[in-house]
Motif scaffolding. Structure first.
Motif, mmCIF file in Angstrom:
data_model
loop_
_atom_site.group_PDB
_atom_site.id
_atom_site.type_symbol
_atom_site.label_atom_id
_atom_site.label_comp_id
_atom_site.label_asym_id
_atom_site.label_seq_id
_atom_site.Cartn_x
_atom_site.Cartn_y
_atom_site.Cartn_z
ATOM 1 N N ASN A 145 0.849 -1.182 0.000
ATOM 2 C CA ASN A 145 0.000 0.000 0.000
ATOM 3 C C ASN A 145 0.889 1.238 0.000
ATOM 4 O OD1 ASN A 145 -2.395 -1.515 0.197
ATOM 5 N ND2 ASN A 145 -2.166 -1.676 2.422
ATOM 6 N N VAL A 146 0.899 1.975 -1.097
ATOM 7 C CA VAL A 146 1.737 3.170 -1.211
ATOM 8 C C VAL A 146 1.001 4.326 -0.550
ATOM 9 C CG1 VAL A 146 2.958 4.730 -2.759
ATOM 10 C CG2 VAL A 146 2.726 2.309 -3.362
ATOM 11 N N LEU A 147 1.467 4.722 0.628
ATOM 12 C CA LEU A 147 0.803 5.765 1.397
ATOM 13 C C LEU A 147 1.101 7.149 0.851
ATOM 14 C CD1 LEU A 147 1.606 4.391 4.969
ATOM 15 C CD2 LEU A 147 -0.409 3.935 3.557
ATOM 16 N N ARG A 148 2.317 7.328 0.345
ATOM 17 C CA ARG A 148 2.724 8.648 -0.135
ATOM 18 C C ARG A 148 4.029 8.512 -0.902
ATOM 19 N NH1 ARG A 148 2.260 14.115 1.909
ATOM 20 N NH2 ARG A 148 3.054 15.419 0.226
ATOM 21 N N LEU A 149 4.194 9.343 -1.921
ATOM 22 C CA LEU A 149 5.501 9.522 -2.550
ATOM 23 C C LEU A 149 6.117 10.763 -1.929
ATOM 24 C CD1 LEU A 149 4.641 8.869 -6.315
ATOM 25 C CD2 LEU A 149 5.443 7.237 -4.598
ATOM 26 N N LEU A 150 7.251 10.609 -1.283
ATOM 27 C CA LEU A 150 7.854 11.694 -0.516
ATOM 28 C C LEU A 150 9.066 12.237 -1.254
ATOM 29 C CD1 LEU A 150 7.888 13.254 2.214
ATOM 30 C CD2 LEU A 150 9.427 11.477 3.066
ATOM 31 N N PRO A 151 9.133 13.559 -1.487
ATOM 32 C CA PRO A 151 10.318 14.141 -2.130
ATOM 33 C C PRO A 151 11.579 13.855 -1.306
ATOM 34 C CG PRO A 151 8.526 15.733 -2.020
ATOM 35 C CD PRO A 151 8.121 14.576 -1.172
ATOM 36 N N GLU A 152 12.629 13.446 -1.975
ATOM 37 C CA GLU A 152 13.861 13.086 -1.276
ATOM 38 C C GLU A 152 14.431 14.220 -0.429
ATOM 39 O OE1 GLU A 152 16.221 11.521 -4.435
ATOM 40 O OE2 GLU A 152 15.025 9.685 -4.595
ATOM 41 N N PRO A 153 14.423 15.488 -0.894
ATOM 42 C CA PRO A 153 14.945 16.546 -0.016
ATOM 43 C C PRO A 153 14.121 16.726 1.247
ATOM 44 C CG PRO A 153 13.963 17.471 -2.004
ATOM 45 C CD PRO A 153 14.091 16.009 -2.227
ATOM 46 N N SER A 154 12.809 16.544 1.135
ATOM 47 C CA SER A 154 11.968 16.623 2.335
ATOM 48 C C SER A 154 12.315 15.498 3.295
ATOM 49 C CB SER A 154 10.492 16.550 1.953
ATOM 50 O OG SER A 154 10.118 17.629 1.116
#
Length: 533
Positions: A145-154
């Motif tokens: 279950n992909v909850l979120r794609l998170l930006p790497e710098p964040s």
């Protein structure tokens, strides 16, 4: 319930989660990170993933896939496996990535004693929409279950815990040089609200440690040819062996002034010893380092900033261990960059912190209650930006920008009553959305992101129908688009999920549900023009 964070890297991948009160990198078959490599064993139906697959790369180069993340941006790229023992012979980048994710997930389950309930997967901040969508599909194919794609710098900022520090850190530069990609991102830190806001990002999908290895390997190959007359670049297997040795030499030169390349005949057929100094390596790769500095300049200029406006610089990615890279960053920003967190693990750790704060059930249900923010964490907030302009192609060939680069995600924009028909009694139109830089498709650096057919435009003389186009990018940067004739519908914002999907992935918009619709070829329909007053 346990959720994990996954750094799906170009060269290496890792996962983390909260164990007790500490964020921990999860063990994957005895390793903290695994190589993002997939090998298809010849004469067998076994697929090997990770460090063992990387060892097979030199032996079976045509059956081994590496750096697939670089191809997530290419919708047409396929990996061909020429072996009759496999049911499939062609794989899309997301299918290869799914195999890597399955390996990571199996390792996580082994470490935790249970399968994760969901995962946050990191992506480069400048990943285009199609690459983000492909990453999400990879997770779904892997069964997570992909909850979120998170930006790497964040993720890096979360790992460093910048918002919790006493220092007055408000603007951060995240310099992320990994094995395959480079990003420089400017992030605003709101200590009061606990918010990380990516305000600008620049980078290149094919600039990373692989390119340093390639440059050094090419230089060594030239020395071998000068000494033996053998061109090892003609043999892919031999050159891959050479590139592996070049990677080892690169890593040695991070802590030593000299290193030696030795070949006992397995690569060139001759005994060869070549001594390489750190200074030589820096000369060979100077243009690569300079490109990262140029991107850093561009990112600052986009915000009318100078290096002095940056409070701190975070180094992320294994290639930031190269001394020349650290020196270039320090010289450009005028400060010593921070490496308090292992640069190989910072992104995974940040993703794990973020994942731990998400309620998987609410996130998957898309609960939009402001109080709980749809299952997103209340104590860790992040925002990303649109990497490039997104616009519609007009009948003239010009691009009309709808969403501008560096707009904060999520965003929904629409051009209301600004378009019309180009033919009398035209009842349908092809709408094509492009992302990138340029005024026209022919002379710009633009990529087609999606195209769909608008039907049931009211019959009228050309230029009379008032057509609205709506474009949405969600918090992960995944695109959905709609269009309608204002005289057919009431003009309210449309839920992007209401679009029907048809063959070839085109979104088919039918404003008259009771009428029949058909998919049309590009040649059969016209694009839109701006409204003529």
């Amino acid at each position: 319930m346990t959720s994990i964070g996954i750094d799906l890297g170009t060269t290496n991948s890792a996962a983390s989660t909260l164990i007790g009160d500490r964020e921990e990198i999860l063990d994957i078959e005895g390793d903290r990170t695994i190589r993002s490599v997939v090998s298809f064993e010849p004469g067998d139906d076994e697929v090997i993933v990770g460090n063992m697959a990387a060892d097979l790369m030199e032996r079976h180069p045509d059956l081994t896939v590496s750096s697939i993340k670089r191809h997530m941006v290419d919708d047409d790229h396929t990996v061909t496996i020429d072996d009759d023992s496999y049911e499939m012979t062609e794989y899309a980048p997301e299918e290869i990535s799914a195999l890597i994710l399955k390996k990571v997930l199996a390792g996580a389950e082994g470490s935790l004693g249970e399968a994760p309930d969901g995962a946050v997967i990191t992506v480069p901040a400048d990943f285009p929409e199609n690459a983000r969508a492909a990453t999400r599909r990879a997770g779904e194919l892997a069964g997570v279950n992909v909850l979120r794609l998170l930006p790497e710098p964040s993720a890096a900022c979360v790992a460093y815990g910048l918002r919790d520090r006493d220092e007055d850190i408000e603007r951060v530069a995240v310099y992320d040089l990994g094995g395959g990609t480079f990003d420089i991102s400017l992030v605003d830190v709101s200590h009061e609200d606990g918010f990380y806001d990516v305000v600008a990002t620049e980078g290149e999908q094919e600039l990373g440690g692989d390119d340093f290895d390639e440059a050094l390997a090419q230089w060594i190959a030239e020395q071998i040819e000068d000494e033996t007359g053998v061109d090892v670049t003609d043999d892919r297997g031999a050159f891959l062996q050479l590139k592996g040795k070049a990677k080892d030499i690169k890593e040695q030169l991070s802590s030593r002034n000299t290193a030696t390349f030795r070949d006992s005949g397995t690569i060139s057929g001759e005994n060869v010893d070549i001594e390489i100094s750190r200074e030589q390596f820096e000369e060979i790769t100077a243009d690569l380092v300079e490109r990262t500095v140029e991107f850093s300049e561009t990112a600052l200029e986009s915000q009318d900033m100078s290096p002095d406006d940056v409070d701190t610089v975070l180094l992320v990615g294994g290639s930031t261990k190269i001394p020349a890279v650290k020196e270039a960053v320090e010289e450009f920003f005028g400060q010593t960059p921070s490496q308090e967190v292992n640069p190989d693990e910072a992104v995974a750790i940040g993703a794990g912190v973020f994942a731990d704060s998400i309620d998987p059930k609410k996130a998957l249900e898309g609960d939009d209650d402001d109080e709980d923010r749809g299952g997103l964490p209340s104590d860790v907030r992040v925002s990303n930006v649109v990497p490039d302009d997104l616009g519609i192609e007009l009948a003239s060939g010009k691009i009309d920008t709808i969403i501008e680069s560096n707009s904060n995600l999520p965003t929904m924009e629409r051009k209301e009553r600004e378009y019309t028909t180009v033919e009398d009694n035209q009842t349908r139109a092809l709408i094509k959305l492009y992302q990138g830089e340029g005024d026209t498709v022919d002379d710009g650096d633009l990529e087609l992101k999606t195209e769909f057919v608008l039907e049931n435009i009211r019959e009228a003389p050309k230029n009379e129908p008032e057509i609205t186009v709506q474009v949405k990018l969600d918090e992960d940067g995944v695109l959905s688009a709609h269009a309608w004739d204002e005289s057919v519908v009431d003009g309210d914002l449309i839920d992007p999920d209401d679009a029907d999907e048809v063959a070839d992935g085109e979104a088919h918009i039918d404003m008259n549900p009771s009428g029949e619709s058909e998919k049309l070829s590009v040649e059969e329909i016209r694009a839109l023009l701006p409204r003529i007053a």
